[in-house]
Design a protein around this motif. Structure first.
Motif, PDB file in Angstrom:
ATOM      1  N   ASP A   1       0.812  -1.216   0.000  1.00 33.36           N
ATOM      2  CA  ASP A   1       0.000   0.000   0.000  1.00 33.36           C
ATOM      3  C   ASP A   1       0.850   1.272   0.000  1.00 33.36           C
ATOM      4  O   ASP A   1       0.359   2.354   0.331  1.00 33.36           O
ATOM      5  N   PHE A   2       2.122   1.145  -0.375  1.00 34.02           N
ATOM      6  CA  PHE A   2       3.011   2.311  -0.397  1.00 34.02           C
ATOM      7  C   PHE A   2       2.591   3.256  -1.521  1.00 34.02           C
ATOM      8  O   PHE A   2       2.585   2.884  -2.694  1.00 34.02           O
ATOM      9  N   ASN A   3       2.245   4.498  -1.188  1.00 33.14           N
ATOM     10  CA  ASN A   3       1.752   5.485  -2.149  1.00 33.14           C
ATOM     11  C   ASN A   3       2.931   6.218  -2.786  1.00 33.14           C
ATOM     12  O   ASN A   3       3.375   7.255  -2.297  1.00 33.14           O
ATOM     13  N   VAL A   4       3.442   5.667  -3.884  1.00 36.47           N
ATOM     14  CA  VAL A   4       4.628   6.225  -4.519  1.00 36.47           C
ATOM     15  C   VAL A   4       4.382   7.654  -5.000  1.00 36.47           C
ATOM     16  O   VAL A   4       5.232   8.540  -4.837  1.00 36.47           O
ATOM     17  N   ARG A   5       3.219   7.902  -5.585  1.00 39.04           N
ATOM     18  CA  ARG A   5       2.929   9.230  -6.122  1.00 39.04           C
ATOM     19  C   ARG A   5       2.971  10.297  -5.024  1.00 39.04           C
ATOM     20  O   ARG A   5       3.574  11.365  -5.192  1.00 39.04           O
ATOM     21  N   LYS A   6       2.332  10.009  -3.908  1.00 35.27           N
ATOM     22  CA  LYS A   6       2.300  10.954  -2.794  1.00 35.27           C
ATOM     23  C   LYS A   6       3.692  11.132  -2.195  1.00 35.27           C
ATOM     24  O   LYS A   6       4.119  12.263  -1.879  1.00 35.27           O
ATOM     25  N   LYS A   7       4.425  10.039  -2.055  1.00 36.80           N
ATOM     26  CA  LYS A   7       5.758  10.102  -1.453  1.00 36.80           C
ATOM     27  C   LYS A   7       6.752  10.832  -2.350  1.00 36.80           C
ATOM     28  O   LYS A   7       7.698  11.440  -1.859  1.00 36.80           O
ATOM     29  N   LYS A   8       6.546  10.769  -3.678  1.00 33.09           N
ATOM     30  CA  LYS A   8       7.467  11.454  -4.588  1.00 33.09           C
ATOM     31  C   LYS A   8       7.432  12.959  -4.374  1.00 33.09           C
ATOM     32  O   LYS A   8       8.456  13.643  -4.459  1.00 33.09           O
ATOM     33  N   ARG A   9       6.235  13.494  -4.112  1.00 32.63           N
ATOM     34  CA  ARG A   9       6.131  14.933  -3.850  1.00 32.63           C
ATOM     35  C   ARG A   9       6.912  15.297  -2.586  1.00 32.63           C
ATOM     36  O   ARG A   9       7.613  16.302  -2.534  1.00 32.63           O
ATOM     37  N   LYS A  10       6.794  14.440  -1.584  1.00 38.98           N
ATOM     38  CA  LYS A  10       7.524  14.647  -0.332  1.00 38.98           C
ATOM     39  C   LYS A  10       9.036  14.556  -0.562  1.00 38.98           C
ATOM     40  O   LYS A  10       9.807  15.355  -0.030  1.00 38.98           O
ATOM     41  N   ALA A  11       9.444  13.583  -1.387  1.00 38.19           N
ATOM     42  CA  ALA A  11      10.866  13.402  -1.677  1.00 38.19           C
ATOM     43  C   ALA A  11      11.443  14.611  -2.404  1.00 38.19           C
ATOM     44  O   ALA A  11      12.553  15.063  -2.109  1.00 38.19           O
ATOM     45  N   ARG A  12      10.686  15.155  -3.378  1.00 40.73           N
ATOM     46  CA  ARG A  12      11.158  16.350  -4.102  1.00 40.73           C
ATOM     47  C   ARG A  12      11.331  17.527  -3.148  1.00 40.73           C
ATOM     48  O   ARG A  12      12.305  18.283  -3.241  1.00 40.73           O
ATOM     49  N   LEU A  13      10.377  17.689  -2.229  1.00 42.48           N
ATOM     50  CA  LEU A  13      10.465  18.777  -1.254  1.00 42.48           C
ATOM     51  C   LEU A  13      11.692  18.602  -0.363  1.00 42.48           C
ATOM     52  O   LEU A  13      12.426  19.569  -0.102  1.00 42.48           O
ATOM     53  N   TYR A  14      11.943  17.385   0.087  1.00 41.48           N
ATOM     54  CA  TYR A  14      13.104  17.122   0.936  1.00 41.48           C
ATOM     55  C   TYR A  14      14.409  17.406   0.190  1.00 41.48           C
ATOM     56  O   TYR A  14      15.360  17.933   0.778  1.00 41.48           O
ATOM     57  N   LEU A  15      14.448  17.066  -1.097  1.00 38.89           N
ATOM     58  CA  LEU A  15      15.648  17.312  -1.884  1.00 38.89           C
ATOM     59  C   LEU A  15      15.905  18.810  -2.027  1.00 38.89           C
ATOM     60  O   LEU A  15      17.047  19.274  -1.904  1.00 38.89           O
ATOM     61  N   ILE A  16      14.849  19.593  -2.271  1.00 38.56           N
ATOM     62  CA  ILE A  16      14.992  21.053  -2.365  1.00 38.56           C
ATOM     63  C   ILE A  16      15.498  21.621  -1.045  1.00 38.56           C
ATOM     64  O   ILE A  16      16.417  22.457  -1.007  1.00 38.56           O
ATOM     65  N   MET A  17      14.902  21.156   0.053  1.00 36.44           N
ATOM     66  CA  MET A  17      15.309  21.629   1.384  1.00 36.44           C
ATOM     67  C   MET A  17      16.764  21.252   1.675  1.00 36.44           C
ATOM     68  O   MET A  17      17.513  22.050   2.258  1.00 36.44           O
ATOM     69  N   ALA A  18      17.170  20.048   1.245  1.00 37.29           N
ATOM     70  CA  ALA A  18      18.547  19.605   1.469  1.00 37.29           C
ATOM     71  C   ALA A  18      19.525  20.485   0.707  1.00 37.29           C
ATOM     72  O   ALA A  18      20.568  20.886   1.238  1.00 37.29           O
TER      73      ALA A  18
ATOM     74  N   MET B   1      13.065   7.070   0.536  1.00 36.18           N
ATOM     75  CA  MET B   1      13.331   8.511   0.428  1.00 36.18           C
ATOM     76  C   MET B   1      14.819   8.769   0.151  1.00 36.18           C
ATOM     77  O   MET B   1      15.182   9.678  -0.585  1.00 36.18           O
ATOM     78  N   GLY B   2      15.660   7.940   0.755  1.00 36.44           N
ATOM     79  CA  GLY B   2      17.093   8.121   0.564  1.00 36.44           C
ATOM     80  C   GLY B   2      17.518   8.008  -0.887  1.00 36.44           C
ATOM     81  O   GLY B   2      18.469   8.665  -1.327  1.00 36.44           O
ATOM     82  N   GLU B   3      16.794   7.184  -1.658  1.00 37.65           N
ATOM     83  CA  GLU B   3      17.146   7.013  -3.067  1.00 37.65           C
ATOM     84  C   GLU B   3      16.959   8.303  -3.867  1.00 37.65           C
ATOM     85  O   GLU B   3      17.522   8.441  -4.944  1.00 37.65           O
ATOM     86  N   HIS B   4      16.169   9.240  -3.345  1.00 39.16           N
ATOM     87  CA  HIS B   4      15.954  10.513  -4.035  1.00 39.16           C
ATOM     88  C   HIS B   4      16.953  11.579  -3.596  1.00 39.16           C
ATOM     89  O   HIS B   4      16.909  12.713  -4.082  1.00 39.16           O
ATOM     90  N   MET B   5      17.850  11.206  -2.684  1.00 31.51           N
ATOM     91  CA  MET B   5      18.840  12.153  -2.178  1.00 31.51           C
ATOM     92  C   MET B   5      20.230  11.948  -2.792  1.00 31.51           C
ATOM     93  O   MET B   5      21.168  12.627  -2.406  1.00 31.51           O
ATOM     94  N   HIS B   6      20.332  11.039  -3.747  1.00 30.90           N
ATOM     95  CA  HIS B   6      21.642  10.793  -4.357  1.00 30.90           C
ATOM     96  C   HIS B   6      22.279  12.045  -4.976  1.00 30.90           C
ATOM     97  O   HIS B   6      23.502  12.195  -4.928  1.00 30.90           O
ATOM     98  N   PRO B   7      21.487  12.986  -5.541  1.00 32.54           N
ATOM     99  CA  PRO B   7      22.123  14.183  -6.112  1.00 32.54           C
ATOM    100  C   PRO B   7      22.888  15.034  -5.097  1.00 32.54           C
ATOM    101  O   PRO B   7      23.733  15.853  -5.502  1.00 32.54           O
ATOM    102  N   VAL B   8      22.605  14.863  -3.788  1.00 33.22           N
ATOM    103  CA  VAL B   8      23.293  15.698  -2.791  1.00 33.22           C
ATOM    104  C   VAL B   8      24.235  14.882  -1.894  1.00 33.22           C
ATOM    105  O   VAL B   8      24.746  15.404  -0.903  1.00 33.22           O
ATOM    106  N   VAL B   9      24.492  13.620  -2.249  1.00 34.27           N
ATOM    107  CA  VAL B   9      25.348  12.783  -1.404  1.00 34.27           C
ATOM    108  C   VAL B   9      26.746  13.376  -1.272  1.00 34.27           C
ATOM    109  O   VAL B   9      27.313  13.422  -0.179  1.00 34.27           O
ATOM    110  N   GLU B  10      27.321  13.843  -2.367  1.00 37.92           N
ATOM    111  CA  GLU B  10      28.678  14.388  -2.295  1.00 37.92           C
ATOM    112  C   GLU B  10      28.734  15.618  -1.396  1.00 37.92           C
ATOM    113  O   GLU B  10      29.722  15.841  -0.690  1.00 37.92           O
TER     114      GLU B  10
END
Length: 409
Positions: free
Chosen positions: A163-180, A310-319
């Protein structure tokens, strides 16, 4: 995964875990080699290399004709040889793609030996190290023991519930990436510069003192872990004064949340919880009670599967994350990993397991303050690691002494 990439750091920076056992009795080299072969066949992460060229980010890929786990034999001269060899292995770079991401060191004596498992932190956590040591000793005792292999997880998708809502979580992941990204833009480097020489302070408590700490925790209705956190944070405060942060990072075994990752799997991800003491209250027991309550609440709210995804969406900022950890003081006093009582047998046919030394690791971070504790055969064992530029060794010893005073008073 995100955490694997952080612990991988980069191709030229070793981040190795070293886990040591002291054995009394005879060990046969052929039995060690045979045991390593069985263990390597069981655990898929002992048959991989890190591919850095095929994709934008590094990933594990299985090597069909990979070489056996290397065995390095060193003549035993003193009781402290394990420490000298651990220091060497901290700096060992696993860069030969024909060889596995693991090595065994045998400090060979006539009646007493030390066995050191050495693995990059990007493939293992503390539970993995305990599993590997238990399996090795079992096979040394009885080479006929069978180990069942298991498949390697392909991606974090393997852990997502139906029941994992990928669509809803993607919006959250994008927001977290911007904040990061915004967060890293605002970060300032520490004036302390690069880390200095890494060191470890090691001590082992007697069964009497270990029992005293356990009894105190039980009598005061706090966990041993909460008491350790409160005591060491108060010790930091008393030794460092206003420089102390009053915060500790506490890793939690991911297997509590994701049963597909079995206790005997080699796996790297350990979600963390940040815990604090009340700056206006220097009573260790009051703070321990609050920490016990906070830890329970935070663990109950933890969504480990979502954290992995969520961590998989943070790869652009790992370095940038890694760069910040190498140059930032951080907001915590210490990372405290309490591995608890180790379920490894003591008596075997041809040898006995005399003692276990808690894992050590030389992190490349500026704030590399790390405390690991294990309990084996009624002895609590501690390794306290840092680097001279961030926390001078004399200061670390003063913190250790003050914490022990608080624990046993």
């Amino acid at each position: 995964m995100l955490v694997e990439r952080i612990m991988y750091a980069d191709p030229k920076t070793p981040v190795n875990c070293v886990f040591t056992a002291r054995i009394k009795g005879e060990i046969q080299e052929e039995n060690l080699i045979s045991a390593l072969a069985k263990i390597q066949q069981k655990h898929p992460l002992l048959r991989v290399k890190i591919d850095r060229t095929s994709e934008p980010y590094p990933f594990f890929i299985e090597v069909k004709d990979i070489e056996p786990v290397p065995l390095r034999i060193v003549p035993r001269k003193t009781e402290e040889d394990w420490f000298t060899e651990s220091e060497k292995e901290w700096m060992h770079l696993f860069e030969d793609e024909r060889k596995p991401l693991a090595q065994l060191v045998w400090i060979k004596g006539q009646k007493v030996s030390e066995i050191l498992w050495v693995l990059p932190h990007c493939i293992c956590d503390g539970t993995s190290l305990v599993t590997l040591m238990r399996e090795l000793l079992s096979l040394l005792d009885d080479p006929s023991v069978a180990l069942d292999s298991y498949p390697l997880f392909d991606s974090v998708q393997d852990f997502l519930p139906y029941d994992f809502n990928v669509r809803k979580k993607k919006r959250k992941a994008r927001l977290y990436l911007i904040m990061a990204r915004l967060f890293f833009l605002m970060q300032r480097k520490s004036k302390k510069g690069s880390p200095g020489k890494n060191y470890v302070v090691h001590w082992k408590l007697s069964p009497a003192v270990t029992g005293q700490i356990t009894a105190k925790s039980k009598a005061q209705d706090v966990s041993v872990h909460a008491l350790l956190c409160a005591s060491f944070m108060e010790a930091f405060r008393q030794v460092q004064g206003k420089q102390a942060k009053g915060k500790v990072i506490s890793p939690v075994d991911v297997r509590h949340f994701i049963p597909e990752i079995r206790q005997d799997h080699v796996f790297a991800f350990a979600p963390t919880v940040e815990l604090s003491i009340n700056k206006g209250n220097q009573n260790v027991l009051d703070n321990a009670r609050q920490i016990k309550k906070d830890l329970k609440e935070k663990i109950e709210k933890m969504e480990a599967r979502e954290l992995l995804w969520m961590g998989e969406h943070m790869h652009p900022v790992v370095e940038r994350m890694i760069s910040m950890m190498k140059t930032s003081n951080g907001g915590h006093d210490v990372t405290l990993s309490n591995m608890g009582r180790l379920t490894i047998p003591n008596a075997y046919k041809n040898f006995t397991l005399e003692t276990i030394i808690s894992p050590t690791v030389a992190f490349p971070w500026l704030n590399s303050n790390t405390l690991v504790t294990t309990t084996y055969n009624q002895h609590m064992d501690f390794t306290f690691m840092s680097n001279e530029n961030f926390l001078p060794k004399e200061e670390a010893i003063a913190i250790k002494d003050k914490a022990l005073e608080l624990l046993t008073s």
